[in-house]
Design a protein around this motif. Structure first.
Motif, PDB file in Angstrom:
ATOM      1  N   ILE A 138      21.666  37.019 -21.508  1.00 30.89           N
ATOM      2  CA  ILE A 138      23.054  36.818 -21.933  1.00 30.89           C
ATOM      3  C   ILE A 138      23.236  37.487 -23.289  1.00 30.89           C
ATOM      4  CG2 ILE A 138      24.852  35.153 -22.505  1.00 30.89           C
ATOM      5  CD1 ILE A 138      23.966  35.072 -19.575  1.00 30.89           C
ATOM      6  N   GLU A 139      24.290  38.276 -23.396  1.00 31.96           N
ATOM      7  CA  GLU A 139      24.592  38.970 -24.651  1.00 31.96           C
ATOM      8  C   GLU A 139      25.978  38.565 -25.119  1.00 31.96           C
ATOM      9  OE1 GLU A 139      23.606  43.294 -26.520  1.00 31.96           O
ATOM     10  OE2 GLU A 139      24.381  43.288 -24.468  1.00 31.96           O
ATOM     11  N   LEU A 140      26.118  38.327 -26.413  1.00 32.89           N
ATOM     12  CA  LEU A 140      27.411  38.045 -27.017  1.00 32.89           C
ATOM     13  C   LEU A 140      27.794  39.208 -27.925  1.00 32.89           C
ATOM     14  CD1 LEU A 140      26.988  34.271 -27.992  1.00 32.89           C
ATOM     15  CD2 LEU A 140      27.990  35.229 -25.911  1.00 32.89           C
ATOM     16  N   ILE A 141      28.984  39.747 -27.714  1.00 32.49           N
ATOM     17  CA  ILE A 141      29.519  40.817 -28.555  1.00 32.49           C
ATOM     18  C   ILE A 141      30.712  40.227 -29.283  1.00 32.49           C
ATOM     19  CG2 ILE A 141      30.473  43.146 -28.610  1.00 32.49           C
ATOM     20  CD1 ILE A 141      29.153  43.590 -25.844  1.00 32.49           C
TER      21      ILE A 141
ATOM     22  N   PHE B 176      27.389  40.146 -20.511  1.00 32.57           N
ATOM     23  CA  PHE B 176      27.882  39.871 -21.857  1.00 32.57           C
ATOM     24  C   PHE B 176      29.183  39.079 -21.826  1.00 32.57           C
ATOM     25  CE2 PHE B 176      30.120  44.050 -21.404  1.00 32.57           C
ATOM     26  CZ  PHE B 176      31.399  43.688 -21.816  1.00 32.57           C
ATOM     27  N   PHE B 177      29.390  38.335 -22.899  1.00 29.88           N
ATOM     28  CA  PHE B 177      30.659  37.671 -23.178  1.00 29.88           C
ATOM     29  C   PHE B 177      31.092  38.135 -24.567  1.00 29.88           C
ATOM     30  CE2 PHE B 177      28.586  34.987 -20.089  1.00 29.88           C
ATOM     31  CZ  PHE B 177      29.611  34.722 -19.193  1.00 29.88           C
ATOM     32  N   SER B 178      32.350  38.459 -24.695  1.00 25.59           N
ATOM     33  CA  SER B 178      32.837  39.002 -25.963  1.00 25.59           C
ATOM     34  C   SER B 178      34.111  38.297 -26.385  1.00 25.59           C
ATOM     35  CB  SER B 178      33.095  40.507 -25.823  1.00 25.59           C
ATOM     36  OG  SER B 178      33.567  41.060 -27.040  1.00 25.59           O
ATOM     37  N   THR B 179      34.318  38.230 -27.679  1.00 24.78           N
ATOM     38  CA  THR B 179      35.584  37.832 -28.275  1.00 24.78           C
ATOM     39  C   THR B 179      35.531  38.205 -29.746  1.00 24.78           C
ATOM     40  OG1 THR B 179      37.232  36.085 -28.451  1.00 24.78           O
ATOM     41  CG2 THR B 179      34.952  35.453 -28.886  1.00 24.78           C
ATOM     42  N   HIS B 180      36.568  37.833 -30.484  1.00 28.08           N
ATOM     43  CA  HIS B 180      36.627  38.206 -31.896  1.00 28.08           C
ATOM     44  C   HIS B 180      36.446  36.985 -32.787  1.00 28.08           C
ATOM     45  CE1 HIS B 180      40.880  36.785 -32.078  1.00 28.08           C
ATOM     46  NE2 HIS B 180      40.938  37.275 -30.860  1.00 28.08           N
ATOM     47  N   MET B 181      35.936  37.222 -33.990  1.00 30.33           N
ATOM     48  CA  MET B 181      35.658  36.142 -34.935  1.00 30.33           C
ATOM     49  C   MET B 181      36.811  35.875 -35.892  1.00 30.33           C
ATOM     50  SD  MET B 181      31.633  36.690 -35.947  1.00 30.33           S
ATOM     51  CE  MET B 181      31.680  38.446 -36.348  1.00 30.33           C
ATOM     52  N   ASP B 182      37.777  36.778 -35.973  1.00 32.47           N
ATOM     53  CA  ASP B 182      38.852  36.631 -36.956  1.00 32.47           C
ATOM     54  C   ASP B 182      40.054  35.885 -36.392  1.00 32.47           C
ATOM     55  OD1 ASP B 182      39.265  38.874 -35.263  1.00 32.47           O
ATOM     56  OD2 ASP B 182      40.748  39.702 -36.627  1.00 32.47           O
TER      57      ASP B 182
END
Length: 386
Positions: free
Chosen positions: A143-146, A84-90
């Motif tokens: 691949i997962e995006l969080i 997974f790869f993660s980050t924030h949308m705000d």
């Protein structure tokens, strides 16, 4: 067995497309709690890339416009564990009317808004990397995006994430000001302290002798309190003081808010106890009272240098020709909360600077290297499981 003969030139991004993606994302006005516009953009892009999408209901906990986005692509080889790869949308502030400016290879706003590279740069890099992987036909696992909401006020979206929707167990979060190659192995424990300091109100012109100033209690406590950099492990700050009614009234009540961060749970506990006791002692000496409430923000995390995802990150950086380095930070990120909930991940640098200010910027080199690093991580993750 790892691929042989790979060089930094072997991994490339479509630079024009990546730059345009970042500029498009930066111009979307979607501050904390109002992420729906950027979510709409991502839904369109990710659907075209073959992702299945789910939104959780995290926003109901804080009145936001949409929940966290969990996106899943099957990849090409189900024998490779998902990554997974993660980050924030705000963004921390609105970006309405943002005008990007490029000077000497660096992207700024025109100075009237933030840039929002924190963390639209990561979003753009993830999209580009996946597009390149698909165009090249690179063999990879799922691949997962969080992609979380309301991160800036204190990792709120990740705290309320529906973890039952997440299928992967290991991953990365590009969300630090270090250049690409920065690998953060340790993050802090953090808690807030909220006090209600009670004195006694009275009128300065009629009965001043009956008053007990809550302001003076708070001020005396602050002068006695250890704040700032306590040691190499711990930081503390009092950032909120509220109270008072009229200039003619001795204030009988004040609210105080503080935050403590430490690499160790014991260091956190020790500093909190000191701060709470200091306020209680000052209140007692003046004939007042102080009530403290402790609010956990997040737990710390620590990865070993020989952990698989750390070794993979080191190899991925070297493959694209950047110098990797291991470090730790007292800054918080979704990494803290995801690790707390059983997802193994570390924070990586992508090189934004002066975040949360109108001087925020990111170099085009770091933006492109972030995209390359994501591709390299996917390839190295596959190689590690062959």
């Amino acid at each position: 067995m790892k691929d042989q003969g790979r060089t930094a030139d072997a991994i490339a991004v479509n630079e024009e497309r990546l730059l345009n993606s970042f500029l498009e994302l930066a111009c979307i006005n979607a501050p904390s709690g109002n992420e729906q516009p950027v979510a709409d953009y991502l839904v369109q892009r990710l659907t075209k890339l073959g992702f299945s999408l789910q939104f959780d209901q995290a926003h109901h906990a804080f009145g936001g416009s949409c929940g966290n986005l969990i996106a899943w692509w099957e990849g090409t080889d189900s024998d490779i564990p998902p990554l997974f790869f993660s980050t924030h949308m705000d963004t921390v502030l609105p970006t309405k009317g943002l005008v990007p400016v490029i000077r000497d290879g660096v992207i700024y706003s025109d100075g009237t808004t933030i840039l929002g590279a924190d963390d639209r740069a990561a979003l753009a890099a993830y999209l580009e990397a996946i597009e390149v992987i698909q165009e090249k036909g690179t063999r990879c696992g799922p691949i997962e995006l969080i992609l979380t909401v309301n991160e800036q006020p204190g990792l709120v979206g990740a705290t309320h994430l529906d973890y039952s929707l997440v299928r992967s167990e290991a991953g990365y979060i590009f969300d630090s000001s270090g250049d690409v190659g920065q690998i953060i192995l340790q993050g802090p424990y953090s808690s807030r302290i909220w006090w209600e300091v009670q004195g006694k109100s009275s009128h300065i012109g009629l009965n001043p002798e009956e008053g007990i100033s809550a302001f003076l209690i708070a001020a005396e406590a602050l002068t006695r309190m250890r704040l700032g950099k306590i040691d190499d492990q711990t930081l503390a700050n009092v950032g909120v003081i509220e109270g008072g009614e009229l200039t003619s009234i001795i204030p009988g009540k004040v609210k105080m808010g503080a935050e403590v961060r430490s690499f160790s749970a014991e260091g956190l506990k020790r500093q909190i106890e000191h701060m709470v006791q200091t306020v209680e002692d000052a209140a007692m000496q003046h004939g007042g009272t102080a009530t403290a409430r402790i609010e956990k923000k997040y737990l710390g995390f620590q990865a070993a240098p020989d952990d698989l995802h750390v070794r993979t990150a080191l190899a991925a950086a070297e493959k694209i020709g950047v110098e990797p380095y291991l470090t730790k930070t007292l800054g918080g990120a979704d990494t803290n909360v995801l690790n707390e909930n059983g997802l193994s991940c570390i924070t990586l640098g992508l090189g934004f600077r002066n975040i949360h200010t109108f001087k925020e910027h990111i170099s085009i080199e770091n933006l492109f290297n972030t995209g390359k690093c994501v591709i390299s991580l996917i390839e190295e993750w596959r190689a590690a499981h062959q």
